[in-house]
Write an enzyme that holds these catalytic residues in place. Structure first.
Site, mmCIF file in Angstrom:
data_model
loop_
_atom_site.group_PDB
_atom_site.id
_atom_site.type_symbol
_atom_site.label_atom_id
_atom_site.label_comp_id
_atom_site.label_asym_id
_atom_site.label_seq_id
_atom_site.Cartn_x
_atom_site.Cartn_y
_atom_site.Cartn_z
ATOM 1 N N THR A 37 26.319 49.668 -8.267
ATOM 2 C CA THR A 37 27.408 48.960 -7.596
ATOM 3 C C THR A 37 27.438 47.517 -8.089
ATOM 4 O O THR A 37 26.402 46.913 -8.350
ATOM 5 C CB THR A 37 27.319 49.051 -6.055
ATOM 6 O OG1 THR A 37 28.573 48.648 -5.496
ATOM 7 C CG2 THR A 37 26.223 48.166 -5.469
ATOM 8 N N CYS A 43 28.641 41.065 0.544
ATOM 9 C CA CYS A 43 28.408 42.487 0.853
ATOM 10 C C CYS A 43 26.930 42.836 0.682
ATOM 11 O O CYS A 43 26.187 42.128 0.012
ATOM 12 C CB CYS A 43 29.197 43.390 -0.090
ATOM 13 S SG CYS A 43 30.980 43.251 0.060
ATOM 14 N N HIS A 60 28.031 50.496 -0.233
ATOM 15 C CA HIS A 60 28.447 49.113 -0.498
ATOM 16 C C HIS A 60 29.164 48.616 0.760
ATOM 17 O O HIS A 60 30.343 48.886 0.977
ATOM 18 C CB HIS A 60 29.375 49.094 -1.712
ATOM 19 C CG HIS A 60 29.788 47.719 -2.171
ATOM 20 N ND1 HIS A 60 29.800 47.364 -3.501
ATOM 21 C CD2 HIS A 60 30.225 46.628 -1.508
ATOM 22 C CE1 HIS A 60 30.218 46.108 -3.630
ATOM 23 N NE2 HIS A 60 30.497 45.638 -2.424
#
Lengths: 171, 191
Positions: A37, A43, A60
């Site tokens: 990711t 995040c 995520h």
């Protein structure tokens, strides 16, 4: 013009598949797949791994909590996404009580404007969910002011972390 | 959004570009600066990180929109912003260069925000700008995380010309819900 006959790579093993997990998405897979990711700013990238079955998953996570669900993004919020990731890994054969968690991200990119510190709140919300689900946290690389990317190798459970195009560590 | 509405949006962007060029020309002394925004698109939240540049490194000046929430941003790949600001601080002092970058971003973003405020009749005021160097995706997702009442992003290609050299960047407007609706109403699109 005929292309040059370049030496072919040995026909033995094909490269293991790499699955990309976008914002608010989650994926579970088995060794030798790898999960990746990009663009973890505030995040949090949450990785779960069963080292015996060699299956795991990556989510995520965008925000600590929320209700507005969006199609195809089951992991937007920590308050629902963490448990969904657990379910996805268990559905693939992972043993729930063997799962170990690692997390990456939760940076604060905007010194002036991010007064709520969303990144820190994301980290706290994910940890609270892990405690509630009784999943031990085996490692974390969180906070700071720079975004990160991660590559999670399901053949050994190791996570490579990069920032600004450079490797900054392993979990 | 249809072609006519995009034209109207581009028209608004052109006014912003004119404002920005005038203000930047003053900042750069007697040098002539031109700014153009030849392309405008409206990008839904889920596609924004990719649309701006995914994992590519960017330097950006971002500014919260005071009064209503939302953000404006000026984004360049690699060292584009530094190149644009280098003529302001020829002696390469790092701190000075960075404050030059913030100031160029501040002037450009304020110029566009003024055009948007006039166009939409909304109380859009510039907040405190700051410089961010990160990947496009980290930047965009982190902006969106602090602006939860944003559903679409207006993405403008921005071309700067200074002393004959060209630099390509992107301008972002992340309108808070009511500002977006005011903009769409102004474009003749009632929601």
């Amino acid at each position: 013009m005929k292309p040059l006959a370049l030496p072919q790579p040995s026909p033995s093993e094909p490269d293991p598949p790499v699955i990309t997990v976008g914002l608010g998405e989650l994926a579970a897979a088995a060794a030798p797949a790898r999960l990746v990711t990009y663009g973890l700013g505030s995040c949090v990238g949450l990785c779960l791994y069963d080292a015996v079955q060699r299956v795991g998953g990556l989510a995520h996570i965008f925000l600590p909590s929320g209700e507005k669900e969006r199609e195809g993004q089951p992991a937007l919020y920590a308050n629902t996404g963490v448990e969904r990731l657990v379910q996805a890994v268990v559905a693939l054969g992972g043993e729930r009580r063997r799962l170990q968690a690692k997390m990456v991200g939760g940076a604060r990119l905007f010194a002036h404007s991010d007064t709520l510190n969303v990144g820190l709140r994301n980290v706290e919300a994910v940890q609270a969910e892990l405690r509630r689900l009784e999943i031990p946290l085996a490692g974390r690389e969180v906070g700071g002011s720079r975004g990160r990317s991660l590559l999670f190798d399901l053949s050994d459970g190791r996570i490579q972390i990069t920032s600004g195009g450079r490797e900054i560590g392993w979990l | 959004m249809d072609a006519l509405q995009l034209d109207a949006l581009r028209e608004m962007a052109t006014i912003g570009a004119g404002n920005a060029a005038r203000a930047l020309s003053e900042l750069y002394g007697d040098r002539r600066v031109t700014v153009r925004t030849p392309a405008v698109q409206v990008v839904p939240l889920a596609r924004v990180a990719e649309a701006v540049g995914g994992d590519r490194p960017v330097s950006a000046v971002v500014m919260p929109v005071a009064g209503t929430g939302g953000w404006m941003g000026l984004v360049f790949f690699d060292d584009g912003l530094e190149q644009l600001c280098r003529p302001l601080v020829p002696d390469s002092e790092d701190d000075l260069l960075r404050s030059g970058m913030v100031e160029v971003g501040n002037i450009t973003l304020t110029a566009y925000l003024d055009a948007l405020a006039a166009f939409t009749d909304r109380p859009l005021r510039p907040g405190i700008p700051e410089l961010v160097e990160d990947s496009a995706a980290s930047l965009m997702t982190s902006l969106l995380a602090t602006a939860q009442r944003v559903t679409d992003v207006i993405l403008m290609a921005a071309q700067f010309e200074l002393d004959g050299s060209h630099l390509e960047g992107q301008l972002l407007f992340l309108p808070e819900e009511e500002d977006l609706q005011a903009l769409l109403r102004r474009l003749g699109m009632d929601l």
